[in-house]
Write a protein that holds these residues in place. Structure first.
Motif, mmCIF file in Angstrom:
data_model
loop_
_atom_site.group_PDB
_atom_site.id
_atom_site.type_symbol
_atom_site.label_atom_id
_atom_site.label_comp_id
_atom_site.label_asym_id
_atom_site.label_seq_id
_atom_site.Cartn_x
_atom_site.Cartn_y
_atom_site.Cartn_z
ATOM 1 N N MET A 147 -43.289 34.434 2.379
ATOM 2 C CA MET A 147 -43.790 33.884 0.889
ATOM 3 C C MET A 147 -42.185 33.607 0.257
ATOM 4 O O MET A 147 -42.277 32.951 -0.613
ATOM 5 C CB MET A 147 -44.295 35.255 0.601
ATOM 6 C CG MET A 147 -45.778 35.459 0.870
ATOM 7 S SD MET A 147 -46.206 36.730 0.336
ATOM 8 C CE MET A 147 -46.303 38.119 1.585
ATOM 9 N N TYR A 178 -47.373 42.643 -2.798
ATOM 10 C CA TYR A 178 -47.173 42.760 -1.198
ATOM 11 C C TYR A 178 -45.982 43.841 -1.077
ATOM 12 O O TYR A 178 -45.799 44.565 -0.246
ATOM 13 C CB TYR A 178 -47.213 41.519 -0.634
ATOM 14 C CG TYR A 178 -47.317 41.513 0.879
ATOM 15 C CD1 TYR A 178 -48.519 41.213 1.467
ATOM 16 C CD2 TYR A 178 -46.186 41.664 1.605
ATOM 17 C CE1 TYR A 178 -48.742 41.116 2.552
ATOM 18 C CE2 TYR A 178 -46.481 41.742 3.155
ATOM 19 C CZ TYR A 178 -47.864 41.551 3.669
ATOM 20 O OH TYR A 178 -48.109 41.311 5.035
ATOM 21 N N THR A 227 -47.174 28.512 1.965
ATOM 22 C CA THR A 227 -46.514 28.978 2.884
ATOM 23 C C THR A 227 -46.437 28.008 4.316
ATOM 24 O O THR A 227 -45.546 27.866 4.773
ATOM 25 C CB THR A 227 -46.996 30.391 3.300
ATOM 26 O OG1 THR A 227 -46.834 31.207 1.959
ATOM 27 C CG2 THR A 227 -46.188 31.233 4.221
ATOM 28 N N ASN A 238 -53.662 42.436 7.695
ATOM 29 C CA ASN A 238 -54.636 42.725 8.767
ATOM 30 C C ASN A 238 -54.829 44.180 8.964
ATOM 31 O O ASN A 238 -55.842 44.593 9.140
ATOM 32 C CB ASN A 238 -53.906 42.287 10.134
ATOM 33 C CG ASN A 238 -53.557 40.871 9.970
ATOM 34 O OD1 ASN A 238 -52.607 40.443 9.366
ATOM 35 N ND2 ASN A 238 -54.150 39.929 10.849
ATOM 36 N N VAL A 247 -49.577 37.608 10.540
ATOM 37 C CA VAL A 247 -50.017 39.026 10.809
ATOM 38 C C VAL A 247 -49.034 40.035 9.813
ATOM 39 O O VAL A 247 -47.733 40.005 10.093
ATOM 40 C CB VAL A 247 -49.582 39.305 12.357
ATOM 41 C CG1 VAL A 247 -49.822 40.815 12.606
ATOM 42 C CG2 VAL A 247 -50.560 38.376 13.318
ATOM 43 N N SER A 297 -55.189 36.415 5.056
ATOM 44 C CA SER A 297 -54.734 36.948 6.251
ATOM 45 C C SER A 297 -54.164 35.583 7.133
ATOM 46 O O SER A 297 -52.950 36.183 7.658
ATOM 47 C CB SER A 297 -55.755 37.261 7.046
ATOM 48 O OG SER A 297 -55.378 38.061 8.076
ATOM 49 N N LEU A 298 -54.522 34.440 6.875
ATOM 50 C CA LEU A 298 -53.913 33.355 7.728
ATOM 51 C C LEU A 298 -52.842 32.961 6.804
ATOM 52 O O LEU A 298 -52.125 31.775 7.258
ATOM 53 C CB LEU A 298 -55.178 32.336 7.825
ATOM 54 C CG LEU A 298 -56.311 32.638 8.858
ATOM 55 C CD1 LEU A 298 -57.177 31.556 8.794
ATOM 56 C CD2 LEU A 298 -55.626 32.931 10.213
ATOM 57 N N SER A 299 -52.537 33.336 5.862
ATOM 58 C CA SER A 299 -51.453 32.861 4.918
ATOM 59 C C SER A 299 -51.806 31.304 4.406
ATOM 60 O O SER A 299 -50.802 30.588 4.465
ATOM 61 C CB SER A 299 -49.961 33.024 5.376
ATOM 62 O OG SER A 299 -49.681 34.033 5.935
ATOM 63 N N SER A 358 -43.902 38.735 7.017
ATOM 64 C CA SER A 358 -44.774 38.128 6.019
ATOM 65 C C SER A 358 -44.055 37.924 4.668
ATOM 66 O O SER A 358 -44.080 36.846 4.244
ATOM 67 C CB SER A 358 -45.957 38.803 5.603
ATOM 68 O OG SER A 358 -46.527 39.111 6.983
#
Ligand code: PFF
Length: 448
Positions: A324, A103, A234, A28, A24, A227-229, A320
């Motif tokens: 990463m 990001y 990861t 998203n 998340v 979105s789900l990585s 997030s």
């Protein structure tokens, strides 16, 4: 680091929250609405949901299992399971760092929006789309301000990474994610009550298949993976910190549900407001940064709502970026025998440099283009539309055909009793997922 003293996430809830913290994020709330907007709305949403269920979930289960069965970083995990597949680990770590680079730029924008909302400047109170658009464009093209925020965000991530896996990541995720859910719910209600809100809802929820192309299907797949990585190192890395008692499939199902729930809530917040304010749904990456302030400005105490919301977004982005960064740090630490601190510095310096280039490519260095796209857009396109689907394809092929079956099953069913849905999962991983991804790639490259 020896396997015995490798860190682990606390119990079941800890694992779900930490993995959901990775999933998340800006993907998203910032990326999903603008990709839906660019690809025509409802039909795209339907394809996206299919991608999550048919491809995303099996892939997340595969990645968790690979990490949990080896307790190693992405490169080390693939190497241990089958040397020839080590390249998938490298591809994953590289993709994580490239995503992190752009990001961080967007994460920096959210930090700036938090601060300027807090200081309650005039822009926060303006309902004019022109004022919001001009403020956004003048900030992101500024020669140094966005760089300071992006590098600041990179350093904040660094500090949490160095504090350690359990303490830093878990604490941050547990605290603020539930607040974000409640906040989105309140905003969705508010947004739907705005004039012309129903038109936005219709755009988001009514499928119009004439707007769907195969490149939008690939975009849906890329967005689902982003979105789900998954499709990069990861979730392998996070799986490697699971306790032996952590339920791999249950965790993957919960994380996917939470992630999809947040994306849909974000759509319910953004699209009614987009139509109400007369903004073009295909406006691209600026969409959320123009739309959200225009919702807040119509509410009492706009500065309060705005600063709280962007603060929560900062936290969602931070959980997030941590994931990463962790993929890169665990790789440097374990593969090169560096201390955690040194490994983290290598990653931080590398991505801080790249994020500055990405940010500059939107303004002062607009000549910095790759294949006609700014460096920022090029990294976004390359990772979401090529590297993640490719990483996903290779991971499915590996899990389906080369991951020792007994070892895979012992991760999914530690009690030894094979679940009823296991044959479906295997069918998806061995055949359906790889075939769909190959067809999409081939179609996009014009081969079929
Ligand atoms: N899933 C994150 C989001 O939706 O914001 C982004 C992301 C995190 C992508 C970690 C990739 C990753 F490895």
């Amino acid at each position: 680091m020896s396997q015995e003293n490798r860190a682990t996430f606390g119990g079941r809830i800890g694992a779900v929250l930490v993995a959901a913290g990775s999933a998340v994020g800006l993907g998203n709330i910032w990326r999903f609405p603008y990709i839906v907007g660019e690809n025509g709305g409802g039909a795209f949403l339907l394809v996206y949901l299919c991608c999550i269920m048919l491809l995303g979930l099996p892939l997340m289960i595969s990645e968790f299992s690979i990490g949990a069965s080896t307790h190693k970083n992405a490169v080390g995990a693939f190497r241990e399971l089958n040397k020839r597949w080590t390249v998938v680990g490298y591809l994953g770590v590289l993709a994580s760092l490239l995503i992190l680079s752009f990001y961080l730029v967007v994460a920096g924008w959210t930090a700036e929006y938090t601060l300027h909302s807090f200081l309650a400047n005039d822009v926060v109170r303006s309902t004019s789309v022109e004022v919001q658009t001009a403020a956004f464009n003048s900030f992101i093209t500024h020669p140094w301000k966005p760089l300071i925020y992006a590098v600041g965000f990179s350093l904040a991530t660094h500090i949490i990474i160095v504090l350690g896996v359990q303490k830093g990541i878990e604490r941050a995720s547990k605290l603020l994610m539930p607040m974000l859910f409640v906040f989105l719910f309140v905003l969705a209600c508010r947004s739907m009550m705005m004039p012309r809100g129903l038109e936005g809802l219709q755009f988001f929820l009514t499928p119009d298949f004439s707007k769907l192309t195969t490149s939008s299907v690939l975009a849906a797949l890329g967005q689902a993976f982003f979105s789900l990585s998954i499709g990069l190192g990861t979730m392998v890395t996070y799986g490697s910190y699971f306790k032996s008692t952590t339920h791999v499939q249950g965790t993957a199902v919960r994380v996917s549900l939470l992630d999809t729930f947040v994306a849909i809530m974000a759509g319910l917040v953004i699209f009614p407001a987009v139509f109400s304010a007369g903004i073009e749904p295909g406006a691209g990456p600026s969409l959320v940064f123009i739309t959200l302030p225009s919702i807040f400005a119509t509410m009492p105490w706009p500065a309060l709502w705005s600063s709280l919301f962007f603060l929560l977004l900062v936290v969602a982005a931070l959980t997030s970026t941590i994931s990463m960064h962790e993929a890169g740090t665990a790789y440097m630490e374990e593969e090169y025998g560096l201390s955690r601190r040194k490994a983290a510095w290598c990653v931080t310096l590398f991505v801080s440099l790249l994020c500055c280039f990405c940010s500059l490519s939107l303004g002062a260095w607009s000549w910095l283009k790759v294949c006609g796209l700014s460096l920022f857009d090029a990294f976004d396109y390359l990772t979401a539309n090529i590297m993640l689907p490719l990483g996903g394809l290779l991971t499915c092929l590996f899990t389906g055909w080369f991951f020792e079956r007994k070892r895979f099953e012992s991760q999914l069913y530690p009690e030894g009793k094979i679940g009823r849905l296991y044959p479906v999962l295997r069918l998806l991983i061995r055949y359906i997922c790889p075939i769909i991804i190959v067809i999409l790639f081939a179609d996009n490259l014009g081969i079929i």
